[in-house]
Design a protein around this motif. Structure first.
Motif, mmCIF file in Angstrom:
data_model
loop_
_atom_site.group_PDB
_atom_site.id
_atom_site.type_symbol
_atom_site.label_atom_id
_atom_site.label_comp_id
_atom_site.label_asym_id
_atom_site.label_seq_id
_atom_site.Cartn_x
_atom_site.Cartn_y
_atom_site.Cartn_z
ATOM 1 N N VAL A 135 0.817 -1.218 -0.070
ATOM 2 C CA VAL A 135 -0.029 -0.135 0.065
ATOM 3 C C VAL A 135 1.062 1.272 0.137
ATOM 4 O O VAL A 135 2.070 1.143 0.259
ATOM 5 C CB VAL A 135 -0.923 -0.048 1.317
ATOM 6 N N ASP A 136 0.241 2.320 -0.232
ATOM 7 C CA ASP A 136 1.013 3.458 -0.298
ATOM 8 C C ASP A 136 1.225 4.077 1.230
ATOM 9 O O ASP A 136 0.267 4.311 1.942
ATOM 10 C CB ASP A 136 0.110 4.664 -0.699
ATOM 11 N N GLU A 137 2.560 4.065 1.569
ATOM 12 C CA GLU A 137 2.988 4.513 2.859
ATOM 13 C C GLU A 137 2.450 5.917 3.141
ATOM 14 O O GLU A 137 2.391 6.319 4.335
ATOM 15 C CB GLU A 137 4.378 4.324 2.984
ATOM 16 N N HIS A 138 2.109 6.738 2.313
ATOM 17 C CA HIS A 138 1.682 8.082 2.637
ATOM 18 C C HIS A 138 0.300 8.243 2.729
ATOM 19 O O HIS A 138 -0.314 9.580 2.948
ATOM 20 C CB HIS A 138 2.219 9.092 1.566
ATOM 21 N N ASP A 139 -0.489 7.225 2.509
ATOM 22 C CA ASP A 139 -2.032 7.241 2.557
ATOM 23 C C ASP A 139 -2.549 7.457 4.104
ATOM 24 O O ASP A 139 -2.148 6.447 4.852
ATOM 25 C CB ASP A 139 -2.516 6.012 1.943
ATOM 26 N N ILE A 140 -3.192 8.466 3.999
ATOM 27 C CA ILE A 140 -3.855 8.690 5.485
ATOM 28 C C ILE A 140 -4.440 7.430 6.079
ATOM 29 O O ILE A 140 -4.539 7.121 7.407
ATOM 30 C CB ILE A 140 -4.507 9.940 5.659
ATOM 31 N N TYR A 141 -5.458 6.753 5.111
ATOM 32 C CA TYR A 141 -6.189 5.461 5.545
ATOM 33 C C TYR A 141 -5.179 4.570 6.149
ATOM 34 O O TYR A 141 -5.545 4.190 7.257
ATOM 35 C CB TYR A 141 -7.072 5.130 4.506
ATOM 36 N N TRP A 142 -4.285 4.193 5.521
ATOM 37 C CA TRP A 142 -3.544 3.139 5.946
ATOM 38 C C TRP A 142 -2.487 3.550 7.219
ATOM 39 O O TRP A 142 -2.515 2.895 8.342
ATOM 40 C CB TRP A 142 -2.436 2.473 4.981
ATOM 41 N N GLN A 143 -2.202 4.722 7.246
ATOM 42 C CA GLN A 143 -1.311 5.334 8.555
ATOM 43 C C GLN A 143 -2.517 5.035 9.668
ATOM 44 O O GLN A 143 -1.904 4.723 10.830
ATOM 45 C CB GLN A 143 -1.094 6.675 8.309
ATOM 46 N N ARG A 144 -3.874 5.502 9.709
ATOM 47 C CA ARG A 144 -4.613 5.276 10.623
ATOM 48 C C ARG A 144 -4.908 3.945 11.006
ATOM 49 O O ARG A 144 -5.134 3.549 12.313
ATOM 50 C CB ARG A 144 -6.058 6.114 10.315
ATOM 51 N N ARG A 145 -4.938 2.942 10.019
ATOM 52 C CA ARG A 145 -5.256 1.590 10.336
ATOM 53 C C ARG A 145 -4.006 1.016 11.230
ATOM 54 O O ARG A 145 -3.969 0.390 12.102
ATOM 55 C CB ARG A 145 -5.331 0.701 9.164
ATOM 56 N N ILE A 146 -2.669 1.405 10.891
ATOM 57 C CA ILE A 146 -1.655 1.149 11.653
ATOM 58 C C ILE A 146 -1.573 1.665 13.000
ATOM 59 O O ILE A 146 -1.389 1.045 14.107
ATOM 60 C CB ILE A 146 -0.176 1.579 10.886
ATOM 61 N N ALA A 147 -2.009 3.122 13.220
ATOM 62 C CA ALA A 147 -2.024 3.743 14.582
ATOM 63 C C ALA A 147 -2.975 2.806 15.364
ATOM 64 O O ALA A 147 -2.899 2.727 16.532
ATOM 65 C CB ALA A 147 -2.374 5.138 14.270
ATOM 66 N N ASP A 148 -4.142 2.438 14.814
ATOM 67 C CA ASP A 148 -5.274 1.791 15.582
ATOM 68 C C ASP A 148 -4.934 0.438 15.844
ATOM 69 O O ASP A 148 -5.831 -0.358 16.480
ATOM 70 C CB ASP A 148 -6.637 1.936 14.667
ATOM 71 N N GLY A 149 -3.808 -0.185 15.303
ATOM 72 C CA GLY A 149 -3.445 -1.559 15.575
ATOM 73 C C GLY A 149 -4.194 -2.674 14.607
ATOM 74 O O GLY A 149 -4.100 -3.789 15.030
ATOM 75 N N ASP A 150 -4.864 -2.157 13.596
ATOM 76 C CA ASP A 150 -5.757 -3.033 12.664
ATOM 77 C C ASP A 150 -4.621 -3.859 11.767
ATOM 78 O O ASP A 150 -5.050 -5.049 11.416
ATOM 79 C CB ASP A 150 -6.626 -2.204 12.000
ATOM 80 N N VAL A 151 -3.534 -3.117 11.215
ATOM 81 C CA VAL A 151 -2.644 -3.814 10.385
ATOM 82 C C VAL A 151 -1.155 -3.516 11.016
ATOM 83 O O VAL A 151 -1.004 -2.680 12.025
ATOM 84 C CB VAL A 151 -2.556 -3.161 8.982
ATOM 85 N N GLU A 152 -0.222 -4.316 10.604
ATOM 86 C CA GLU A 152 0.968 -4.033 10.981
ATOM 87 C C GLU A 152 2.032 -4.249 9.874
ATOM 88 O O GLU A 152 1.597 -4.939 8.738
ATOM 89 C CB GLU A 152 1.666 -5.013 11.975
ATOM 90 N N VAL A 153 2.962 -3.293 9.802
ATOM 91 C CA VAL A 153 4.065 -3.300 8.686
ATOM 92 C C VAL A 153 4.866 -4.387 8.821
ATOM 93 O O VAL A 153 5.503 -4.651 9.797
ATOM 94 C CB VAL A 153 4.794 -1.813 8.575
ATOM 95 N N VAL A 154 5.311 -5.118 7.747
ATOM 96 C CA VAL A 154 6.204 -6.250 7.724
ATOM 97 C C VAL A 154 7.052 -6.366 6.653
ATOM 98 O O VAL A 154 6.991 -5.318 5.505
ATOM 99 C CB VAL A 154 5.290 -7.538 7.772
#
Length: 51
Positions: free
Chosen positions: A27-46
């Motif tokens: 995914v695009d690392e600058h997309d605010i949607y994915w940044q929010r999912r990371i911050a909420d703990g819904d996804v993790e960067v691997v």
């Protein structure tokens, strides 16, 4: 960046439609949607798996 859902969560993918696959995806690392999912703990960067 490459992300995977945490646990068995189904995470909507607004760009591609449907859900983020259980094995994850790039995914695009600058997309605010994915940044929010990371911050909420819904996804993790691997590290992206080798093909």
């Amino acid at each position: 960046m490459f992300i995977v859902p945490v646990g068995k969560k189904q995470i909507p993918d607004p760009i591609r439609g449907g859900f983020l696959p259980p094995e994850g995806g790039r995914v695009d690392e600058h997309d605010i949607y994915w940044q929010r999912r990371i911050a909420d703990g819904d996804v993790e960067v691997v590290k992206e798996p080798k093909k």
